[in-house]
Design a protein around this motif. Structure first.
Motif, PDB file in Angstrom:
ATOM      1  N   ARG A 246    -106.720   4.665  74.271  1.00  0.00           N
ATOM      2  CA  ARG A 246    -106.497   3.669  75.314  1.00  0.00           C
ATOM      3  C   ARG A 246    -105.355   2.691  75.051  1.00  0.00           C
ATOM      4  NH1 ARG A 246    -112.448   1.515  76.235  1.00  0.00           N
ATOM      5  NH2 ARG A 246    -112.554   2.111  74.033  1.00  0.00           N
TER       6      ARG A 246
ATOM      7  N   GLU B 134    -108.145  11.360  77.760  1.00  0.00           N
ATOM      8  CA  GLU B 134    -108.951  10.668  76.744  1.00  0.00           C
ATOM      9  C   GLU B 134    -110.015  11.561  76.121  1.00  0.00           C
ATOM     10  OE1 GLU B 134    -111.516   7.536  77.963  1.00  0.00           O
ATOM     11  OE2 GLU B 134    -111.833   8.379  79.959  1.00  0.00           O
ATOM     12  N   TYR B 135    -110.168  12.787  76.628  1.00  0.00           N
ATOM     13  CA  TYR B 135    -111.177  13.682  76.096  1.00  0.00           C
ATOM     14  C   TYR B 135    -110.604  14.812  75.250  1.00  0.00           C
ATOM     15  CZ  TYR B 135    -114.136  11.321  79.511  1.00  0.00           C
ATOM     16  OH  TYR B 135    -114.798  10.372  80.226  1.00  0.00           O
TER      17      TYR B 135
ATOM     18  N   ASP C 103    -108.909   2.394  68.397  1.00  0.00           N
ATOM     19  CA  ASP C 103    -109.559   2.974  69.577  1.00  0.00           C
ATOM     20  C   ASP C 103    -110.944   3.513  69.213  1.00  0.00           C
ATOM     21  OD1 ASP C 103    -109.286   3.970  72.454  1.00  0.00           O
ATOM     22  OD2 ASP C 103    -109.709   5.833  71.398  1.00  0.00           O
TER      23      ASP C 103
ATOM     24  N   HIS D  18    -114.870   2.012  70.544  1.00  0.00           N
ATOM     25  CA  HIS D  18    -115.978   2.785  71.119  1.00  0.00           C
ATOM     26  C   HIS D  18    -117.292   2.403  70.458  1.00  0.00           C
ATOM     27  CE1 HIS D  18    -113.988   5.473  73.913  1.00  0.00           C
ATOM     28  NE2 HIS D  18    -113.021   5.654  73.039  1.00  0.00           N
TER      29      HIS D  18
ATOM     30  N   GLU E 199    -118.245  -1.399  71.437  1.00  0.00           N
ATOM     31  CA  GLU E 199    -118.674  -1.547  72.827  1.00  0.00           C
ATOM     32  C   GLU E 199    -120.035  -0.910  73.089  1.00  0.00           C
ATOM     33  OE1 GLU E 199    -115.363   0.180  74.843  1.00  0.00           O
ATOM     34  OE2 GLU E 199    -114.290  -1.725  75.034  1.00  0.00           O
ATOM     35  N   ASP E 200    -120.561  -0.186  72.123  1.00  0.00           N
ATOM     36  CA  ASP E 200    -121.886   0.424  72.268  1.00  0.00           C
ATOM     37  C   ASP E 200    -122.930  -0.694  72.313  1.00  0.00           C
ATOM     38  OD1 ASP E 200    -124.459   1.668  71.576  1.00  0.00           O
ATOM     39  OD2 ASP E 200    -123.262   3.463  71.220  1.00  0.00           O
TER      40      ASP E 200
ATOM     41  N   LYS F 205    -110.050  -7.086  72.488  1.00  0.00           N
ATOM     42  CA  LYS F 205    -109.655  -5.689  72.321  1.00  0.00           C
ATOM     43  C   LYS F 205    -108.356  -5.511  71.548  1.00  0.00           C
ATOM     44  CE  LYS F 205    -112.163  -3.941  76.313  1.00  0.00           C
ATOM     45  NZ  LYS F 205    -112.125  -3.105  77.544  1.00  0.00           N
TER      46      LYS F 205
END
Length: 290
Positions: free
Chosen positions: A83, A121-122, A225, A229, A232-233, A254
């Motif tokens: 991101r 992003e995947y 990045d 993740h 933010e969980d 961020k």
């Protein structure tokens, strides 16, 4: 020897952008014959080029895009967009924006290659390798693979010979779950000993040398990045509160999560207190990072 580099949707770049080493034609070329070299494929390439521009004009982002592309070859782990490197406008306007990279270069084996990569992003969405014998001729595709909407790989073209069915499964990830990551296809061909793939991987990892004065590296951004993740969980706060149960919330920064994130506490009277993480105790800072 770099011939051209094209990319899209990287940091401040949100349109098709190209950097070319092709020498100008006409009088300028004739006046400075020592400024370029001729290749057997019909390219006249500048020996050097200078990028100039105002502050915040995108010079460092251009270099960082090359550094990021190279990092995918060097690490060859999880190949996807991160991101912090995706254009902000496209993140707001598109559900899953696509980043595109294309390199045309003359490798150390004397061949001219065109390598193209598209990612989101995947995972990888498209990867293609071509060889160009003459400037005005159509490139010969060595391989081209795309990923379907269900996440499965599909070989559009594959002209590299001598591969068994098991090797094709190794390359294309036959049987992998949708969305599973299998790394760069060109690196897998290189592991199999293919001469063209080996030449491409060698040139990108050992000859291409994008550097800038920026302290930020592709590895740093990829790690940040991945960290975000986790941070933010929704389960993260419950784990973090183990260090201090007066903590009732966090507001993530961020850009600088390990210094500027706000820690929110509540005392026994219900009063809220806010403090930047960098101003908190050493134990809290270390537990947050751990």
């Amino acid at each position: 020897m770099l011939i051209y580099y094209r990319f899209n949707n990287f940091c401040s770049f949100n349109c098709d952008s190209e950097f070319s080493m092709s020498a100008p034609t006409g009088k300028v070329k004739k006046r400075f014959p020592d400024n370029f070299v001729e290749t057997g494929e019909g390219f006249d390439l500048l020996k050097s080029a200078v990028i100039v521009g105002e502050n915040a004009g995108g010079k460092s982002n251009f270099i960082n895009s090359l550094k990021y592309l190279k990092s995918l070859f060097v690490t060859n782990s999880q190949v996807k967009s991160v991101r912090p490197y995706v254009n902000a406008a496209s993140l707001n306007n598109e559900k899953n924006p696509v980043q595109k990279f294309e390199l045309c270069f003359k490798a150390n084996n004397g061949k001219v290659y065109v390598y193209e990569l598209q990612i989101n992003e995947y995972s990888i969405l498209l990867e293609k390798l071509q060889v160009l014998k003459k400037k005005k001729e159509t490139p010969i595709t060595l391989f081209e693979v795309v990923r379907n909407e269900d996440g499965a790989w599909r070989a559009v073209s594959q002209n590299i010979s001598g591969l068994s069915a098991s090797m094709n499964k190794f390359l294309l990830g036959d049987g992998l779950k949708p969305g599973a990551n299998i790394g760069l296809i060109v690196s897998k061909f290189a592991l199999l000993g293919d001469e063209d793939a080996l030449a491409v991987v060698d040139w990108v990892t050992n000859t291409l040398y994008p550097e800038s004065l920026s302290e930020q590296t592709a590895d740093d951004v990829m790690k940040l990045d991945a960290d975000m993740h986790i941070l933010e969980d929704e389960r993260y706060l419950e784990i973090f509160r183990m260090v201090d149960y007066s903590i009732c919330g966090i507001e993530l920064d961020k850009e600088k999560p390990y210094s500027k994130t706000i820690i929110i506490r509540k005392d026994d009277k219900g009063n809220l207190f806010r403090r930047e993480l960098q101003m908190d105790s050493t134990g809290v800072r270390e537990f947050f990072a751990w």
